[in-house]
Design an enzyme around this catalytic site. Structure first.
Site, PDB file in Angstrom:
ATOM      1  N   ARG A   1     -33.043 -38.612  -5.132  1.00 62.73           N
ATOM      2  CA  ARG A   1     -33.780 -37.474  -4.583  1.00 62.73           C
ATOM      3  C   ARG A   1     -35.149 -37.942  -4.123  1.00 62.73           C
ATOM      4  NH1 ARG A   1     -35.554 -34.150  -7.731  1.00 62.73           N
ATOM      5  NH2 ARG A   1     -35.043 -35.137  -9.708  1.00 62.73           N
TER       6      ARG A   1
ATOM      7  N   TYR B   1     -27.794 -38.592   0.371  1.00 60.25           N
ATOM      8  CA  TYR B   1     -27.632 -38.808  -1.065  1.00 60.25           C
ATOM      9  C   TYR B   1     -27.631 -37.525  -1.895  1.00 60.25           C
ATOM     10  CZ  TYR B   1     -27.340 -41.539  -5.231  1.00 60.25           C
ATOM     11  OH  TYR B   1     -26.872 -42.101  -6.381  1.00 60.25           O
ATOM     12  N   GLY B   2     -26.720 -37.452  -2.827  1.00 58.12           N
ATOM     13  CA  GLY B   2     -26.642 -36.442  -3.890  1.00 58.12           C
ATOM     14  C   GLY B   2     -27.526 -35.228  -3.731  1.00 58.12           C
ATOM     15  N   GLY B   3     -28.568 -35.193  -4.533  1.00 59.16           N
ATOM     16  CA  GLY B   3     -29.430 -34.020  -4.606  1.00 59.16           C
ATOM     17  C   GLY B   3     -30.108 -33.658  -3.295  1.00 59.16           C
TER      18      GLY B   3
ATOM     19  N   LYS C   1     -29.049 -28.925  -6.479  1.00 60.41           N
ATOM     20  CA  LYS C   1     -30.476 -28.730  -6.752  1.00 60.41           C
ATOM     21  C   LYS C   1     -31.119 -27.736  -5.778  1.00 60.41           C
ATOM     22  CE  LYS C   1     -30.285 -31.793 -10.053  1.00 60.41           C
ATOM     23  NZ  LYS C   1     -30.225 -31.336 -11.453  1.00 60.41           N
TER      24      LYS C   1
ATOM     25  N   HIS D   1     -32.169 -25.208 -15.262  1.00 63.52           N
ATOM     26  CA  HIS D   1     -31.716 -26.607 -15.312  1.00 63.52           C
ATOM     27  C   HIS D   1     -31.217 -26.892 -16.729  1.00 63.52           C
ATOM     28  CE1 HIS D   1     -32.837 -31.098 -14.520  1.00 63.52           C
ATOM     29  NE2 HIS D   1     -31.591 -30.863 -14.238  1.00 63.52           N
TER      30      HIS D   1
ATOM     31  N   SER E   1     -35.143 -35.526 -17.196  1.00 63.53           N
ATOM     32  CA  SER E   1     -34.172 -36.589 -16.922  1.00 63.53           C
ATOM     33  C   SER E   1     -34.289 -37.693 -17.978  1.00 63.53           C
ATOM     34  CB  SER E   1     -34.399 -37.158 -15.523  1.00 63.53           C
ATOM     35  OG  SER E   1     -35.701 -37.658 -15.431  1.00 63.53           O
TER      36      SER E   1
ATOM     37  N   CYS F   1     -32.867 -37.980 -20.866  1.00 62.55           N
ATOM     38  CA  CYS F   1     -32.814 -37.570 -22.275  1.00 62.55           C
ATOM     39  C   CYS F   1     -31.380 -37.427 -22.768  1.00 62.55           C
ATOM     40  CB  CYS F   1     -33.551 -36.255 -22.479  1.00 62.55           C
ATOM     41  SG  CYS F   1     -35.329 -36.392 -22.273  1.00 62.55           S
TER      42      CYS F   1
ATOM     43  N   LYS G   1     -28.771 -35.402 -21.281  1.00 66.42           N
ATOM     44  CA  LYS G   1     -28.257 -34.030 -21.199  1.00 66.42           C
ATOM     45  C   LYS G   1     -26.735 -34.015 -21.068  1.00 66.42           C
ATOM     46  CE  LYS G   1     -29.490 -30.439 -18.075  1.00 66.42           C
ATOM     47  NZ  LYS G   1     -29.826 -30.949 -16.772  1.00 66.42           N
ATOM     48  N   THR G   2     -26.197 -34.863 -20.196  1.00 68.30           N
ATOM     49  CA  THR G   2     -24.741 -34.933 -20.024  1.00 68.30           C
ATOM     50  C   THR G   2     -24.077 -35.399 -21.313  1.00 68.30           C
ATOM     51  OG1 THR G   2     -24.994 -35.313 -17.651  1.00 68.30           O
ATOM     52  CG2 THR G   2     -22.883 -35.947 -18.633  1.00 68.30           C
TER      53      THR G   2
ATOM     54  N   ASP H   1     -25.433 -29.360 -16.271  1.00 68.12           N
ATOM     55  CA  ASP H   1     -26.673 -29.450 -15.492  1.00 68.12           C
ATOM     56  C   ASP H   1     -27.355 -28.120 -15.200  1.00 68.12           C
ATOM     57  OD1 ASP H   1     -28.570 -31.144 -14.231  1.00 68.12           O
ATOM     58  OD2 ASP H   1     -27.733 -30.678 -12.263  1.00 68.12           O
TER      59      ASP H   1
ATOM     60  N   ARG I   1     -23.996 -43.168  -9.316  1.00 70.20           N
ATOM     61  CA  ARG I   1     -23.422 -41.880  -9.763  1.00 70.20           C
ATOM     62  C   ARG I   1     -21.892 -41.876  -9.750  1.00 70.20           C
ATOM     63  NH1 ARG I   1     -27.319 -37.687 -11.155  1.00 70.20           N
ATOM     64  NH2 ARG I   1     -29.271 -38.793 -10.799  1.00 70.20           N
TER      65      ARG I   1
ATOM     66  N   TYR J   1     -26.914 -39.012 -30.605  1.00 73.32           N
ATOM     67  CA  TYR J   1     -25.494 -38.923 -30.186  1.00 73.32           C
ATOM     68  C   TYR J   1     -24.711 -37.957 -31.089  1.00 73.32           C
ATOM     69  CZ  TYR J   1     -26.884 -42.701 -27.134  1.00 73.32           C
ATOM     70  OH  TYR J   1     -27.532 -43.434 -26.187  1.00 73.32           O
TER      71      TYR J   1
HETATM   72  O1  TSX Z   1     -28.075 -39.373 -24.782  1.00 72.05           O
HETATM   73  C1  TSX Z   1     -28.715 -39.687 -25.773  1.00 72.05           C
HETATM   74  N1  TSX Z   1     -28.723 -38.839 -26.868  1.00 72.05           N
HETATM   75  C2  TSX Z   1     -28.035 -37.523 -26.805  1.00 72.05           C
HETATM   76  C3  TSX Z   1     -26.638 -37.661 -27.135  1.00 72.05           C
HETATM   77  C4  TSX Z   1     -25.827 -36.642 -27.362  1.00 72.05           C
HETATM   78  N2  TSX Z   1     -29.402 -40.874 -25.783  1.00 72.05           N
HETATM   79  C5  TSX Z   1     -29.458 -41.736 -24.603  1.00 72.05           C
HETATM   80  C6  TSX Z   1     -30.653 -41.341 -23.760  1.00 72.05           C
HETATM   81  C7  TSX Z   1     -30.616 -41.920 -22.395  1.00 72.05           C
HETATM   82  C8  TSX Z   1     -29.680 -41.200 -21.472  1.00 72.05           C
HETATM   83  C9  TSX Z   1     -30.077 -41.244 -26.913  1.00 72.05           C
HETATM   84  N3  TSX Z   1     -30.820 -42.318 -27.186  1.00 72.05           N
HETATM   85  C10 TSX Z   1     -30.088 -40.422 -28.038  1.00 72.05           C
HETATM   86  C11 TSX Z   1     -29.376 -39.196 -28.035  1.00 72.05           C
HETATM   87  O2  TSX Z   1     -29.362 -38.462 -29.008  1.00 72.05           O
HETATM   88  N4  TSX Z   1     -30.857 -41.020 -28.988  1.00 72.05           N
HETATM   89  C12 TSX Z   1     -31.302 -42.175 -28.436  1.00 72.05           C
HETATM   90  C13 TSX Z   1     -32.197 -43.154 -29.089  1.00 72.05           C
HETATM   91  C14 TSX Z   1     -31.381 -44.100 -29.950  1.00 72.05           C
HETATM   92  C15 TSX Z   1     -30.764 -45.193 -29.395  1.00 72.05           C
HETATM   93  C16 TSX Z   1     -30.019 -46.066 -30.214  1.00 72.05           C
HETATM   94  C17 TSX Z   1     -29.926 -45.815 -31.571  1.00 72.05           C
HETATM   95  C18 TSX Z   1     -30.545 -44.730 -32.118  1.00 72.05           C
HETATM   96  C19 TSX Z   1     -31.267 -43.873 -31.309  1.00 72.05           C
HETATM   97  N5  TSX Z   1     -29.250 -46.653 -32.492  1.00 72.05           N
HETATM   98  C20 TSX Z   1     -28.606 -47.804 -32.267  1.00 72.05           C
HETATM   99  O3  TSX Z   1     -28.606 -48.288 -31.161  1.00 72.05           O
HETATM  100  C21 TSX Z   1     -27.901 -48.434 -33.380  1.00 72.05           C
HETATM  101 MN    MN Z   2     -30.234 -32.338 -13.426  1.00 73.60          MN
END
Ligand code: TSX
Ligand code: MN
Length: 598
Positions: free
Chosen positions: A69, A209-211, A218, A238, A260, A262, A264-265, A285, A377, A504
């Site tokens: 974007r 491109y995409g967005g 978007k 969003h 972005s 964090c 979300k997907t 999204d 993507r 995760y």
């Molecule tokens: O997506 C992430 N989530 C949400 C998952 C449902 N990520 C990746 C962010 C970039 C797109 C994360 N990164 C999350 C998370 O909850 N937490 C972290 C940070 C993290 C990374 C690695 C470890 C612990 C925390 N541990 C090991 O690698 C062993």
């Molecule tokens: Mn988005």
């Protein structure tokens, strides 16, 4: 074709301006889709992936100048500059149209003009809206077919009703006999992603491109829709939408907004680590929300596919995303393996020898250049997600119990925190943001505020947007049925810079606490910043190392928050007199609670 007069006139006007060789009305059929894909394979724009490894899937490499974007070329064109606000580029609507019309003139020479009727949201849903996109890019057509409900059925439903006109050209006309490029587009300084929120129009020029080019996402579902929602009293956000079922079979739906990068997907497709809990995906999204007859807030996912960042997606980080793009998918700017599959950094296995990079070179680890562009993507049909929710296409939407905000905050913000009430939750959304490195913001490392994760996507003044959220709470048909609002932070670190929380699948532990809070469970401790989990109320069963980090993860440090207050004050100053009184009161309330805290 169509009997819709406005549509006929609109298409004729643009055909007269853009001068395409021909006009094609998209019916959305398999045959049409295959013809376009075959055409792009024979022109060299696309590669058909191996039918066994990646059935029905195709690979594209964009122009190196057209990979993301373009926020500095994105405009909100309102009569008054003040209505676009401090977070948007503004242009006078007439001026913008005067700039763009000469660019569109003859811009489709040598190309086909495609007319794409699409619905954002399930066909016929009261929350859904119809758009028509004009484009000269067959790549856009095949992507829109995955990302939206597209084709003839949409025209039948449209009848003589109104639609959002979405104009797009890649801005690369062909001279007679001129050979097309693999990825036609215009240079950066003549790309324009323009929105006219007062007339519900989108004019996009110069990018494929995409967005920038898939205008349903978007441009329509966020920028134009947020401004429609402001006028009409609903929400276009969003946000991901997820269903959560507890071991007793009770199901609730949450939405969540994150800036972005964090994950979300990943959260939308989470596989819980606690036995008996189930998470299902409605969308990853965008959420459109309206109150239902029962007084609850209902959300639909206006999209029909995922346009996800590929690098970092693996069977470890997000198996459901990988499984979603196992077939019938489009890959853009990933690597291409010699056996006709895709590859990207962080896919979870070594790069096959002979892989070609997104810039169409032999991969060379010594060069330091990645095989996939960091913003590469996948475009995948949502229905292929193994955990897609059974109600993801329910035209009435799904009832929302909780709204989550969050960001990457290495300090200050606890793992999870519930707002005292609706307006305090709006305050949480308004101050959301992620810590970014020094390079990303020029000066020193710090928090980049991204209110409601809407910074690049709000179609009007951000201060008015906060006020709109306050009004939604005030006008709710039944205030006791409003979703509860929370802030989450998966990214808190210890002083040595190590993540305190495994994230995760273990995020279910925070989601479980939220789930129980929406049922009124007495498991919270009141602090100056909101309700945080009381001692022993986060389920740590089966959690080893991180269990010991819980006190640090839930800590509310008075001194950190006093520093944070200064940053919030600076952030709020940027909205001037459009910052709602209610938000000033929230900041004042937080300030005095911190002063009174020990
Ligand atoms: O997506 C992430 N989530 C949400 C998952 C449902 N990520 C990746 C962010 C970039 C797109 C994360 N990164 C999350 C998370 O909850 N937490 C972290 C940070 C993290 C990374 C690695 C470890 C612990 C925390 N541990 C090991 O690698 C062993
Ligand atoms: Mn988005």
């Amino acid at each position: 074709m169509t009997g819709n007069k406005k549509l006929q006139i609109w298409v004729k006007e643009w055909a007269d301006i853009c001068q395409p060789d021909s006009i094609h009305w998209c019916d959305g059929s398999d045959e049409e889709n295959q013809k376009l894909l075959d055409l792009m394979v024979s022109s060299g724009a696309a590669v058909r992936l191996d039918e066994k490894k990646r059935p029905g899937s195709y690979y594209f490499q964009s122009d190196p100048s057209d990979v993301a974007r373009v926020e500095n070329r994105t405009f909100i064109c309102s009569a008054k500059k003040s209505d676009a606000g401090p977070t948007n580029n503004w242009s006078d609507p007439q001026e913008m149209k005067k700039t763009l019309l000469p660019l569109y003139k003859g811009s489709m020479n040598g190309r086909i003009m495609y007319i794409i009727p699409f619905s954002m949201g399930p066909l016929g849903s009261k929350i859904a809206h119809i758009g028509i996109q004009i484009t000269d890019s067959p790549y856009v057509v095949v992507n829109m077919r995955i990302m939206t409900r597209m084709g003839k059925a949409v025209l039948d439903i449209l009848g003589n009703d109104d639609f959002v006109p979405c104009m797009h050209s890649v801005g690369a006309p062909l001279q007679p006999g001129e050979k097309d490029r693999k990825w036609p587009c215009a240079p950066i300084e003549s790309k324009y992603i323009s929105h006219f929120p007062e007339t519900n129009e989108i004019w996009s020029y110069g990018s494929g491109y995409g967005g920038n080019a898939l205008l349903g996402k978007k441009c329509f579902a966020l920028r134009i829709a947020s401004s429609m929602a402001h006028r009409e009293g609903w929400l276009a956000e969003h946000m991901l939408i997820m269903g959560i079922t507890n071991p007793g079979g009770v199901k609730k739906y949450f939405t969540a907004a994150f800036p972005s990068a964090c994950g979300k997907t990943n959260l939308a497709m989470l596989i819980p680590s606690i036995p008996g809990w189930k998470v299902e995906c409605v969308g990853d999204d965008i959420a459109w929300m309206k109150f239902g007859a029962d007084g609850r807030l209902y959300a639909i996912n206006p999209e029909a596919g995922f346009f996800g960042v590929a690098p970092g997606t693996s069977m470890k980080t997000n198996p459901n995303a990988l499984l979603s793009c196992r077939e019938n998918s489009i890959f853009t700017n990933t690597g291409l393996t010699p056996d006709g599959d895709i590859w990207w950094e962080g896919i979870g296995y070594d790069i096959p020898p002979g892989t070609i990079t997104w810039t169409n070179e032999d991969y060379d680890p010594a060069s330091g250049k990645p095989a996939a562009h960091p913003n590469a993507r996948f475009t995948a049909p949502a229905k292929q997600c193994p955990t897609i929710d059974s109600d993801w296409e329910n035209p009435a939407g799904v009832p929302i119990s909780a709204i989550l905000f969050g960001g990457r905050r290495p300090s200050t913000l606890p793992l999870v925190c519930q707002s005292f009430d609706w307006n305090h939750g709006v305050f949480m959304g308004s101050i959301a943001g992620s810590e970014v490195t020094a390079a990303a913001i020029g000066l020193k490392a710090g928090v980049r505020r991204d209110p409601f994760a809407m910074l690049p996507f709000c179609g009007y003044h951000m201060g008015d947007y906060f006020a709109h959220w306050v009004k939604i709470g005030e006008n709710a048909p039944n205030k006791s049925k409003l979703p509860k609002i929370f802030n989450v932070n998966w990214f808190r670190k210890n002083p040595e810079g190590k993540f305190l929380w495994p994230g995760y699948g273990d995020n279910i532990r925070a989601l479980k606490w939220i789930f129980e809070r929406t049922e009124g469970a007495d498991i919270a401790r009141e602090t100056a910043i909101g309700y945080v989990p009381g001692e022993g109320t986060i389920d740590i069963s089966g959690l080893s190392e991180a269990a010991g980090n819980i006190p640090e993860l839930l800590k509310v440090d008075k001194n950190e928050w006093i520093d944070e207050l200064k940053l919030i004050n600076d952030h709020y100053a940027s909205f001037g007199d459009r910052l709602p009184e209610e938000m000033k009161e929230q900041l004042q309330g937080l300030t005095s609670r911190l002063e009174n805290a020990r």
